[in-house]
Design an enzyme around this catalytic site. Structure first.
Site, PDB file in Angstrom:
ATOM      1  CD  GLU A 132     -59.844  35.607 -17.884  1.00  0.00           C
ATOM      2  OE1 GLU A 132     -59.607  35.489 -19.197  1.00  0.00           O
ATOM      3  OE2 GLU A 132     -60.876  35.360 -17.077  1.00  0.00           O
ATOM      4  CG  ASP A 133     -55.696  33.691 -15.941  1.00  0.00           C
ATOM      5  OD1 ASP A 133     -56.790  34.174 -15.430  1.00  0.00           O
ATOM      6  OD2 ASP A 133     -55.767  32.641 -16.552  1.00  0.00           O
TER       7      ASP A 133
END
Ligand code: MN
Length: 745
Positions: free
Chosen positions: A76-77
C-alpha cells in the site's frame, strides 16, 4: 525498537522450527522499503510494522504471519508489489499481505449500505485465511496505542470502527486481552469524560479495597495449601470500558457490580478446578446466581472457566475464575493458542507438523467465521447469524442480493415487495411474483440473509392495497399508498353513493344525480364525486345531503361536519424538525416541499403536530404518529406504552420520520428520574454534569424525599437519543446516584 535479532529470537523461542532467514529477510526488506517514510509523530515509519510483528509474536503465530506483520504496509505505502513479494517470500505470504492491504481499503464506518457491503467483503476476506484478520487486529492495536498525533476526526472514526467491528471480532476469535485493550483504547477517545470518571472512581475504590482484597488472597492461599492443591493465584481488576458497558446495560451503579475485583486461580488439571471450587464454597458465603460452569459447557469461542462470586470479610463482593493453564491460554490467546496446543499434540503423534494455517482452521473460532460466511451466502437463520456476530450495527438488517449480485439491505422482516420497491418504484408497482434462490415463492415471504431475489413484473399491473400492511419499508408503503389511492378513492365514492341512495330511500325521498348537481352550492364539496367520497369516508352525513336537496327535511340532530383545521400552529411541526409522509386515504398528494414547507397537504389541509405529553420522542428513535380527533397528529416513540391503546385502530397510525437538517441546533425535551443518596451538594453536582454534557435543565421536581434518598424528575433539553443515553450513563456513574432512568409515557 527491538531489532531484527531480538524478533527472530523471540519467534524461535516458541517455535524451534522457525525459518530464521525468512523473518530476517522480511525485516530487512520492510525496513528498506519504508526507509524514507515517517509516522505522524515524526518517528520513522518502520517502528509500526515492527511493532505489529512483535504483537503477532506475542500471540505465538507462525512464520508467515510474522513476516506478513512486517510486510503488511509495503504494497500500500511503498513501491513494493504483490509480484515482488510473491517472488521474494512466496505465494502464501504474498496472498496474506495482499489480503491485509485490501482490508485497509474498507471503510467500515460509513453509510449503512456501503457499510454492509464492506462488512460482507471483510468477512469473506478473513474467512479465506483467518491470519489476515490476526494481522489486521495487531495493526489496529498498534495504531490505537499510538493515536495522539492523529487528527481528531480520524481518531474518532477509527475508534468507532474499532469499537464496533474489530474489538468484537477479536472477542469472537477468543483473544480476550486484545479485545479488552481495543475496547478500552476506543472508549478513551470516544467518551473521554466517562473514561475519566470511571478511572477516578476505580482508583478511589482500589484505595479502600486493597486491604480487604489482600485479606481474601491470603486466606485463599492458606486454604489451598491446607488442602494440598497446587495452584497459581492472580488478582485482576475490571477494565473501565467493561465497567461502563455493564453499567449501561444493567442500569446499576459502579459499587453494585460484582466483578470489579477478582482472582484467577489457575490449576494444573480439571479435577483441581472443582476441588478449588469446593474449598472456596466452604470458606466463604457465595453470591447466589453468580455461579457459572463454563468448563462443562464451554462458550462458543472455546472459553472455559468456572466463575463464582463470594462475599468477603467486609461484605464486599469478589469474583473468582477457576481454570487450568490450558484453558487460561485459550482464554487469553483464543484462536492463536489453539494452534499452539494442537501443534504439541500432533508433534507427539507423528513428529511431523501440518501447516499452521490448517491448524487454525480446526478451532471453533474459525468454524464460527466459516459458518458466518456460509450463512451470508446461504441465508440460514438470520437471528443466529446476528447473535453470532454480535455486531449490534447489523442487528436489524437482512442482506439480500439481486440476480446479478447487487446487494440490497433491508430491515428485518422485509418481503420481496420491499425488495422490489428498493430496486425501483416501477418494479414494485408492477411486480406480481418472485423467485427466492431460484424457487417460486409468495411475495409475502420474509427474506433471510443471503437470499437472492428475482422479481417478475407485468406492465400495467398495480399493487393491491393490502400490500401496504405487508410491506415493512417506508419507501414501499408510501409508494403502495400512492398507487392505490385512486382505487381507494373510487371505492369510497361507490360506498358513498350507496349510502346516499339508501338514506334517501329510508327518508322516502327521491334522489338523482341531476338534483344533487343543482343543489351542490349548499354543500362544502365542489363536485358530485367529492360528495360521494366524503360520505363514503364518513366526513359528510347523509342527512346533510338530504337537507341540501330538501331544505324542509327534518334531520336528526347531527354533529357538525368537521371543517378542515387550519394550520395555525403548524409552526410547531417546523420547529420540531419533523417531516411527514402521510398519504392515507384522507389526504391528497404527498407533499415533498423544501424544509420550510409543512409537508402535509390534502383534503383536510395541514394537520397540527405535537408530541405526546409524557416523555417526548428524540431524534434517533423510531417514531409513529397517531391521528387524534381535535388535536391533529400526536408523535410517540415507537416503544411508548401509550401506543398499546391504538393497537386495534390501525387506520389512525401515520408513518412519520425525522427530518433533522444536518447541523441543526434544535433541542428536544426528555424526562429522567434520578434517585440520589442524601449528601450535601448532590443536586449541584448532577446539574454540573448535565451542563458539562451540553444539555439544558428545563425543569426539576422533587418527587420523594426520605432520610436516605431523594427522588427527582429532571426535564432536559437534549440533541438526540444518543446524547440522552450518554447523560444517563454519566449520571449513573456518579457515586451519589443510586438509580437513574428515562421516564416515558
Ligand atoms: Mn499498518
Amino acid at each position: 525498537m527491538m531489532g531484527r535479532q531480538e524478533l527472530v529470537d523471540r519467534v524461535s523461542r516458541y517455535n524451534p522450527d522457525t525459518n530464521r532467514d525468512l523473518i530476517a529477510r522480511a525485516y530487512d526488506y520492510a525496513e528498506e522499503a519504508h526507509k524514507h517514510q515517517k509516522r505522524k509523530s515524526g518517528e520513522r515509519y518502520f517502528i509500526h510494522p515492527e511493532a505489529v510483528a512483535r504483537i503477532l509474536s506475542e500471540l505465538k503465530l507462525d512464520d508467515a504471519t510474522i513476516a506478513t506483520g512486517l510486510l503488511h504496509d509495503t504494497i500500500e505505502d511503498t513501491k513494493a508489489t504483490r509480484k515482488e513479494i510473491n517472488e521474494l517470500f512466496g505465494e502464501e505470504i504474498g496472498a496474506l499481505v495482499d489480503g491485509v492491504t485490501k482490508l485497509d481499503a474498507l471503510d467500515l464506518v460509513t453509510k449503512k449500505a456501503e457499510q454492509a457491503e464492506n462488512f460482507r467483503k471483510l468477512l469473506i476476506a478473513i474467512s479465506s485465511d483467518v491470519r489476515v484478520l490476526l494481522v489486521k487486529l495487531a495493526d489496529r492495536l498498534h495504531n490505537m496505542r499510538t493515536m495522539e498525533h492523529m487528527r481528531a476526526d480520524r481518531r474518532l472514526a477509527i475508534s468507532r470502527e474499532t469499537m464496533e467491528i474489530y474489538a468484537p471480532l477479536a472477542g469472537r476469535m477468543g483473544i480476550q486481552w486484545l479485545r479488552d485493550e481495543l475496547e478500552d483504547l476506543s472508549f478513551r477517545w470516544l467518551h473521554p469524560e466517562a473514561y475519566e470518571t470511571i478511572t477516578k472512581r476505580l482508583a478511589s475504590l482500589r484505595k479502600s479495597y486493597t486491604g480487604l482484597i489482600q485479606e481474601v488472597e491470603k486466606e485463599l492461599h492458606l486454604k489451598l495449601e491446607e488442602y494440598g492443591i497446587d495452584a497459581l493465584v492472580t488478582s485482576r481488576e475490571k477494565k473501565p470500558y467493561s465497567i461502563w458497558r455493564k453499567m449501561e446495560n444493567r442500569q446499576i451503579a459502579l459499587e453494585q457490580l460484582c466483578d470489579i475485583y477478582g482472582f484467577r486461580v489457575i490449576t494444573g488439571n480439571v479435577e483441581d478446578c472443582y476441588r478449588v471450587l469446593g474449598v472456596i464454597h466452604t470458606t466463604w458465603q457465595i453470591v447466589p446466581g453468580r455461579f457459572k460452569d463454563y468448563i462443562s459447557v464451554p462458550k462458543s469461542n472455546d472459553y472455559q472457566s468456572i466463575h463464582t462470586t463470594i462475599i468477603g470479610p467486609e461484605r464486599q463482593r469478589v469474583e473468582l475464575q477457576i481454570r487450568t493453564k490450558h484453558m487460561h491460554e485459550i482464554a487469553e490467546y483464543g484462536i492463536a493458542a489453539h494452534t499452539l496446543y494442537k501443534e504439541t499434540s500432533t508433534r507427539e503423534g507423528n513428529g511431523r507438523l501440518p501447516p499452521k494455517h490448517e491448524l487454525l482452521q480446526d478451532s471453533s473460532a474459525y468454524q464460527w467465521l466459516r459458518q458466518l460466511v456460509d450463512m451470508l451466502r446461504e441465508g440460514d437463520n438470520p437471528e443466529e447469524f446476528l447473535e453470532h456476530t454480535r455486531l449490534e450495527l447489523f442487528q436489524d438488517q437482512v442482506f439480500t442480493f439481486t440476480p446479478n449480485g447487487g446487494l440490497i439491505v433491508l430491515p428485518h422482516g422485509a418481503t420481496p415487495i420491499d425488495f422490489a420497491y428498493a430496486v425501483h418504484t416501477d418494479i414494485g408497482n408492477t411486480c406480481y411474483s418472485c423467485k427466492i434462490n431460484g424457487r417460486p415463492m409468495p411475495l409475502v415471504t420474509s427474506l433471510k440473509n443471503g437470499d437472492e431475489v428475482e422479481i417478475n413484473c407485468a406492465p400495467g399491473h398495480s399493487p393491491p392495497a393490502a400490500w401496504e400492511k405487508i410491506a415493512v419499508t417506508g419507501k414501499a408503503k408510501a409508494a403502495i399508498r400512492r398507487a392505490t389511492r385512486a382505487a381507494i378513492q373510487e371505492q369510497y365514492g361507490r360506498l358513498g353513493r350507496e349510502m346516499i341512495t339508501q338514506g334517501f330511500a329510508l327518508a322516502d325521498l327521491s334522489f338523482s344525480n341531476d338534483l344533487l348537481e343543482k343543489k351542490l352550492f349548499r354543500l362544502p364539496q365542489g363536485s358530485m364525486e367529492e360528495v360521494f367520497t366524503a360520505v363514503g369516508r364518513g366526513e359528510l352525513e347523509v342527512d346533510l345531503v338530504i337537507s341540501a336537496l330538501y331544505p324542509d327535511y327534518e334531520a336528526k340532530p347531527a354533529p357538525a361536519s368537521k371543517t378542515a383545521q387550519r394550520p395555525e400552529n403548524s409552526w410547531l411541526g417546523k420547529a420540531m424538525g419533523l417531516r411527514f409522509r402521510w398519504v392515507g386515504a384522507n389526504t391528497g398528494t404527498m407533499a415533498s416541499g423544501g424544509p420550510e414547507a409543512i409537508p402535509i397537504r390534502g383534503a383536510k389541509g395541514d394537520l397540527p403536530i405535537r408530541f405526546a405529553p409524557k416523555g417526548g420522542a428524540l431524534p434517533g428513535e423510531r417514531i409513529v404518529g397517531i391521528m387524534t380527533p381535535g388535536e391533529g397528529i400526536v408523535i410517540y416513540p415507537i416503544h411508548a406504552k401509550a401506543l398499546q391503546r391504538f393497537d386495534d385502530q390501525p387506520e389512525r397510525w401515520v408513518d412519520v420520520t425525522w427530518d433533522i437538517q444536518p447541523g441543526s441546533r434544535e433541542r428536544f425535551p426528555a424526562l429522567i428520574s434520578v434517585t440520589t443518596f442524601n449528601m450535601p451538594g448532590s443536586l449541584a453536582r448532577i446539574a454540573q454534569l448535565i451542563g458539562e454534557a451540553d444539555a439544558n435543565i428545563d425543569k426539576l421536581r422533587m418527587v420523594r424525599r426520605d432520610s436516605d434518598f431523594t427522588e427527582m424528575l429532571i426535564g432536559l433539553e437534549v440533541w438526540d437519543i444518543k446524547h440522552l443515553n450518554r447523560i444517563i450513563s454519566g449520571i449513573r456513574a456518579m457515586k451519589i446516584v443510586n438509580r437513574v432512568f428515562r421516564v416515558q409515557g
